[in-house]
Design a protein around this motif. Sequence first.
Motif, PDB file in Angstrom:
ATOM      1  N   ASP A  44       0.842  -1.193   0.000  1.00  0.00           N
ATOM      2  CA  ASP A  44       0.000   0.000   0.000  1.00  0.00           C
ATOM      3  C   ASP A  44       0.877   1.243   0.000  1.00  0.00           C
ATOM      4  N   ALA A  45       0.523   2.188  -0.862  1.00  0.00           N
ATOM      5  CA  ALA A  45       1.252   3.462  -0.890  1.00  0.00           C
ATOM      6  C   ALA A  45       0.974   4.203   0.423  1.00  0.00           C
ATOM      7  N   THR A  47       0.983   7.710   2.318  1.00  0.00           N
ATOM      8  CA  THR A  47       0.991   9.145   2.049  1.00  0.00           C
ATOM      9  C   THR A  47       0.500   9.885   3.286  1.00  0.00           C
ATOM     10  N   ARG A  48       0.703  11.186   3.266  1.00  0.00           N
ATOM     11  CA  ARG A  48       0.116  12.031   4.300  1.00  0.00           C
ATOM     12  C   ARG A  48      -0.314  13.331   3.629  1.00  0.00           C
ATOM     13  N   GLU A 140      -0.779  15.863  -1.309  1.00  0.00           N
ATOM     14  CA  GLU A 140      -0.429  14.569  -0.743  1.00  0.00           C
ATOM     15  C   GLU A 140       1.086  14.376  -0.867  1.00  0.00           C
ATOM     16  N   GLU A 141       1.703  13.974   0.216  1.00  0.00           N
ATOM     17  CA  GLU A 141       3.152  13.731   0.232  1.00  0.00           C
ATOM     18  C   GLU A 141       3.382  12.222   0.302  1.00  0.00           C
ATOM     19  N   HIS A 142       4.189  11.683  -0.626  1.00  0.00           N
ATOM     20  CA  HIS A 142       4.479  10.250  -0.676  1.00  0.00           C
ATOM     21  C   HIS A 142       5.541   9.902   0.358  1.00  0.00           C
ATOM     22  N   TYR A 145       6.106   2.856   0.777  1.00  0.00           N
ATOM     23  CA  TYR A 145       5.136   1.777   0.619  1.00  0.00           C
ATOM     24  C   TYR A 145       5.131   0.918   1.870  1.00  0.00           C
ATOM     25  N   ARG A 159       8.139  -0.596   5.973  1.00  0.00           N
ATOM     26  CA  ARG A 159       7.933   0.512   5.026  1.00  0.00           C
ATOM     27  C   ARG A 159       9.174   0.615   4.151  1.00  0.00           C
ATOM     28  N   ASP A 161      11.021   2.401   0.505  1.00  0.00           N
ATOM     29  CA  ASP A 161      11.019   3.562  -0.392  1.00  0.00           C
ATOM     30  C   ASP A 161      10.388   3.219  -1.734  1.00  0.00           C
ATOM     31  N   ASP A 162      10.656   2.006  -2.236  1.00  0.00           N
ATOM     32  CA  ASP A 162      10.155   1.571  -3.537  1.00  0.00           C
ATOM     33  C   ASP A 162       9.251   0.362  -3.349  1.00  0.00           C
TER      34      ASP A 162
END
Length: 187
Positions: A44-45, A47-48, A140-142, A145, A159, A161-162
């Motif tokens: 799942d991506a 984000t915040r 939205e900031e990534h 994952y 979590r 990065d890719d």
Amino acid sequence: MNKSIVIGGTLAVLGLGGLAVGAYQVQTFEREPEPVYADILSVDAATRTVETPREVCENVVVSQRAPTRDPNRIVGTAAGAIVGGLLGNQIGGGSGKKIATVAGAVGGGLAGREVQERIEAGQTTTTTQRQCHTVVDTREEHLGYDVEYRYEGQVYSVRLDDAPQGNRVLMQDDKPQWHAADTATQG
């Protein structure tokens, strides 16, 4: 020399040689352990939401009531009283004339005051004002994952990065090798 000794020695040498070749083959053809994989359960991506306030200003045309030069409406009251008094003076005679003049002056004063107020209420001025207000920009900031994987019956979360490729990950020394070349191997 005895033929049986020669033949026996030759067989013994050949036997030991065969044993040595067999041992060599066992060492050489010993299989490497099969690679071990963990199953990837979900990706799942992460984000915040970032909110950034900023001020926005613009010039706005504003119409407003013109400022009065006579806030107590003295001019209208006086003009109305004079006109009313003159009209009242035209009515009757004797003491009735005096009462009509006074009544006309009072009534004219009230009417003149009201007329002045209505005239001034319709007078407006137009100006340009600078008005500012705060708006909030949202984006939205990534963050990466969030990955869940199962290894030896346990579920783990991490979590990254890719995003991992495929549906499993190579494990070495009980640790996932997220950047290993064969991570994308489908199983």
